[in-house]
Motif scaffolding. Structure first.
Motif, PDB file in Angstrom:
ATOM      1  N   CYS A   1       0.860  -1.195   0.000  1.00 34.47           N
ATOM      2  CA  CYS A   1       0.000   0.000   0.000  1.00 34.47           C
ATOM      3  C   CYS A   1       0.892   1.239   0.000  1.00 34.47           C
TER       4      CYS A   1
ATOM      5  N   ASP B   1      -9.863  -1.070   0.726  1.00 39.68           N
ATOM      6  CA  ASP B   1     -10.921  -0.634  -0.170  1.00 39.68           C
ATOM      7  C   ASP B   1     -11.972  -1.741  -0.178  1.00 39.68           C
TER       8      ASP B   1
ATOM      9  N   ARG C   1     -12.934  -3.675  -3.257  1.00 42.72           N
ATOM     10  CA  ARG C   1     -12.010  -4.620  -3.897  1.00 42.72           C
ATOM     11  C   ARG C   1     -12.166  -6.006  -3.304  1.00 42.72           C
TER      12      ARG C   1
END
Ligand SMILES: Nc1nc2c(c(=O)[nH]1)N[C@H]1C(S)=C(S)[C@@H](COP(=O)(O)OP(=O)(O)OC[C@H]3O[C@@H](n4cnc5c(=O)[nH]c(N)nc54)[C@H](O)[C@@H]3O)O[C@H]1N2
Ligand SMILES: Nc1nc2c(c(=O)[nH]1)N[C@H]1C(S)=C(S)[C@@H](COP(=O)(O)OP(=O)(O)OC[C@H]3O[C@@H](n4cnc5c(=O)[nH]c(N)nc54)[C@H](O)[C@@H]3O)O[C@H]1N2
Ligand code: SF4
Ligand SMILES: [Mo]
Length: 746
Positions: free
Chosen positions: A516, A552, A555
């Motif tokens: 990330c 997220d 996702r």
């Protein structure tokens, strides 16, 4: 009866099999425990220990409240009083004598509870001590050291890709009973059967014809402690006969010529006298491994807890590398676990080895000192000694060398606290015992063993029961104690320590260089919400991990919520090549001949020159694990402990006859440090000249409160193991190949 099935994992060994627990909700009790046929990894497999989770949960001897020892009596006290008292005692020792006067020992169950693993560092930091010990140095430390030097990290341990391999050379391990170690793979018997059914071959090298050896295509006896000679000779043949192929890792391998030169001096003909394995056998095995479609060499306790543990651990990997099987399907591979871990963080700076030394001069490794030095560190040297001691889920009196000396040392401490569930051989010396909740009352995730698994899986263990009132999770005990010891103002509930632990891990899990890269700590913190404790950390590590949802929710990807919705776990797939990303050595290469390891080869040569003592009573003692035991601590569960006497000395019939020992009779066993008397089992299943005793017994000591275990007390084999005997580079304990004198007992 209102019954319900709860799915979770058995936390008793590395396999972490999926279990289905039937719970009676009217009475809040376990009805039964079965294998979970839909588990993503274990597919219904179970061993007899899983059912013992019920016995453990219900065991009346298991502590539910803190207790304090007053003379020989134990009194229950409440949590605040207990934690305040412990923190005050630890602070006083630290303030008067400095942090080196505090020692700690963390045992094996620490790694089976993610809360304990995540929050122990906070307590150790608060204590500020450099006298840290764990069960690693009576176990796998040599493998961690060889992995550190070869690949750059102590936990970058390649695991056998057992489901795809065509050939497995297995030394000093008995996975059919242990269910695999540094190789998380539920249902080892099934995996071995399938290996053989697809035409693969299993070869076992062990001084005992173990349960695993009985399933193998071939088994060879080896003299205890001589694996490094045997493996060096295998390597010799690979070079000598031009069989070396490095395969896909070839561009990253360094030190090949040095390894060739070292092996040149140890042909099979030079080592057979020591190992007991014929030169022709060594040559044939080398050719077979080299010719196999895929092959893996694997070693465990028998190769680690012995005189040449680091050399043997290193050579096990060398055989796999030289035959082109490292990082390749069917060989040994580096798992890529679902949680973001240190193995993706930047390379460590200073090598975590030898940064400080024990009083005996043994090097620190990975922040800890060898348990072989624990007793002398407590007995001390002048003014320098451990005066206060913390144990977490450990039973060193039964699991470390020279248990009698250790017991005396523990009795001499100014203060001792144990975070433990029993009053046993070790914790009876504590002044206060702080018991965590039963595993069935706590959330869990196998953070460590999913890093060592033969498949990529992610499985959650939700609590089965609401916790009993006024009890603590393991992580809470550690956080609350850390808060009190470091006197974080107002941090009685450990909240600020929790924050600290979370932020430290968060800053490593997100940001540049992670999965990330564009995410900051604040964003990640906001995404995982206001949960507390290890649940929040797990959510963070899963979401930031290689298969995570990257915070997220739109996702697909792993998160705590996703795992909660998948009671049988998530199968991510088979292992995949990871070189060079996984490498973290200074050179960026795979080091075949690290200086520290090469330096120990002289000791191997010196030992080869020596003649073995000519004493007909002298035998070499090794250990063995049994299906119904779990190290030293499950002997109090009736479903496991019942049945025939299991703590017996295995003696080969030839030795028995010569020494006048009879099956079922008694033998006196003496070593340099101790002696005991034990029942004999005469057998053909052990190498002549070798005897075997399981560890983890000896439950009849004064003050031990284990009513069932006492009935099946057995003897403590670690009264015989000698704290002077270590694997020199790692300082790891030698627990196999102990010279003993055996004679009939009157
Ligand atoms: N001779 C010989 N000695 C050996 C070995 C050998 O093969 N031969 N094997 C070695 C190996 S591999 C290991 S790992 C070590 C193990 O050695 P240790 O880790 O020292 O001991 P264990 O027997 O695992 O004891 C675990 C302790 O944790 C407590 N406990 C159980 N569950 C929990 C829990 O959930 N929380 C807390 N706080 N406490 C809990 C138990 O009461 C017990 O006191 O022994 C080593 N010793
Ligand atoms: N049922 C059960 N399962 C367990 C445990 C338990 O106590 N009970 N403990 C767990 C723990 S903490 C661990 S670390 C793992 C250990 O897992 P394993 O290493 O698979 O188990 P062990 O039974 O200790 O196997 C060691 C083998 O090494 C052999 N051996 C001894 N000395 C030598 C030697 O010098 N050379 C060679 N080649 N072989 C030698 C012994 O005969 C034995 O068969 O098991 C885990 N699983
Ligand atoms: S093999 Fe046995 S002890 Fe190990 S996880 Fe599975 S059921 Fe539990
Ligand atoms: Mo272990």
């Amino acid at each position: 009866m209102a019954s319900e099935i709860v799915y979770r994992n058995c936390s008793l060994c590395e396999a972490h099999c999926g279990i289905a627990i039937e719970v009676d909700r009217t009475e809040e009790r376990v009805v039964t425990i079965r294998g979970d046929a839909d588990d993503a990894f274990s597919r219904g497999y179970l061993c007899p220990k899983a059912y013992a989770l019920k016995g453990l949960h219900e065991d009346p001897d298991r502590l539910r409240r803190p207790v304090r020892r007053v003379g020989q009596e134990w009194q229950e006290i409440d949590w605040d009083e207990a934690l305040d008292l412990v923190a005050a005692q630890l602070r006083q020792v630290r303030d008067t004598h400095g942090p080196s006067a505090i020692g700690s020992y963390a045992g094996n169950p620490t790694v089976h509870d993610f809360g304990a693993g995540l929050y122990l560092p906070a307590l150790l930091k608060a204590l500020g001590n450099h006298k840290r010990f764990t069960a690693s140095s009576v176990d796998q430390l040599p493998k961690q050291l060889s992995s550190l030097l070869m690949y750059g990290r102590g936990l970058s341990i390649p695991v056998p890709d057992i489901d795809r391999t065509s050939y497995m050379l297995l030394l000093g391990a008995n996975p059919v009973v242990s269910n695999g170690s540094l190789m998380t793979a539920p249902d080892m018997p099934g995996r071995i059967e399938r290996l053989r059914a697809r035409g693969g071959k299993l070869v076992v090298i062990d001084p005992r014809r173990s349960e695993t050896a009985r399933m193998a295509d071939e088994h060879h006896f080896i003299r205890p402690g001589t694996d490094a000679w045997f493996l060096f000779s295998l390597v010799h043949v690979l070079f000598d006969e031009g069989l070396v192929r490095l395969g896909r890792v070839a561009p990253w391998v360094r030190g090949l010529d040095e390894l060739r030169a070292l092996a040149a001096k140890l042909p099979p003909e030079a080592t057979a006298r020591r190992t007991g394995i014929a030169p022709d056998t060594v040559r044939r095995l080398a050719r077979e491994i080299a010719a196999a479609d895929s092959a893996v060499c694997y070693g465990r306790i028998g190769t680690c807890t012995q005189q040449f543990g680091t050399l043997a651990s290193w050579l096990v990997d060398c055989v796999t590398i030289l035959t082109g099987n490292l990082d390749s399907p069917g060989g040994a591979m580096f798992p890529h676990p679902a949680t973001a871990t240190a193995d993706e963080a930047p390379r460590p700076g200073k090598l975590p080895y030898g940064r400080w030394r024990s009083l005996r001069g043994l090097p620190e490794a990975f922040g800890e000192l060898p348990a072989a030095t624990l007793a002398e560190e407590i007995e001390g040297n002048g003014n320098e000694r451990i005066r206060a001691f913390v144990t977490l889920a450990g039973n060193p009196v039964l699991s470390c060398q020279n248990g009698a000396r250790l017991a005396r040392a523990l009795a001499s401490l100014d203060f001792m606290v144990s975070i433990d569930i029993y009053i046993n051989e070790t914790t009876r010396f504590a002044h206060v015992i702080l018991p965590p909740r039963s595993p069935l009352e706590q959330l869990n995730y196998e953070l460590v063993f999913s890093r060592l698994a033969v498949r990529h899986v992610a499985k959650l263990s939700p609590p089965v029961f609401e916790p009993a009132p006024d009890t603590r999770d393991q992580w809470q005990i550690l956080a609350e104690l850390a808060g009190r010891v470091s006197r974080v103002p107002g941090d009685v509930p450990g909240d600020m320590i929790d924050e600290l632990v979370f932020s430290t891990l968060c800053s490593k899990a997100v940001g540049p260089g992670t999965h990330c890269p564009d995410l900051g700590v604040a964003q990640a913190r906001a995404a995982v919400g206001k949960q507390r404790g290890p649940a929040r950390i797990l959510d963070l590590l899963l979401r930031a991990g290689p298969y995570g949802d990257r915070f997220d929710e739109a996702r697909p990807g792993l998160s705590l919520a996703r795992l909660r919705a998948e009671p049988h776990g998530v199968d991510i797939g088979p292992l995949e090549p990871r070189v060079p990303q996984v490498l973290a050595t200074e050179s960026g290469a795979i080091e075949l001949a690290p200086a520290l390891i090469v330096g120990d080869v002289a000791r191997l040569h010196a030992e080869l020159e020596k003649d073995e003592p000519d004493d007909p009573e002298r035998l070499l003692l090794i250990g063995r694990r049994q299906l119904r035991n779990n190290n030293s601590w499950m002997g109090n569960i009736h479903s496991l402990a019942k049945g025939r006497e299991r703590c017996t000395l295995l003696v080969h019939s030839v030795d028995a006859e010569r020494l006048g020992l009879v099956d079922g009779g008694r033998a006196r066993v003496r070593s340099r440090v101790g002696e005991l008397t034990v029942t004999v089992t005469v057998t053909g299943e052990i190498m002549p000249g070798v005897v075997s005793l399981p560890h983890g017994f000896g439950h009849d000591a004064d003050g031990v409160r284990l009513r069932v275990a006492r009935e099946h007390a057995g003897v403590n084999t670690n009264l015989l193991t000698d704290e002077a005997a270590i694997d020199v580079p790692s300082g790891n304990a030698v627990l196999n190949g102990i010279p003993v004198q055996v004679s009939p007992a009157p």
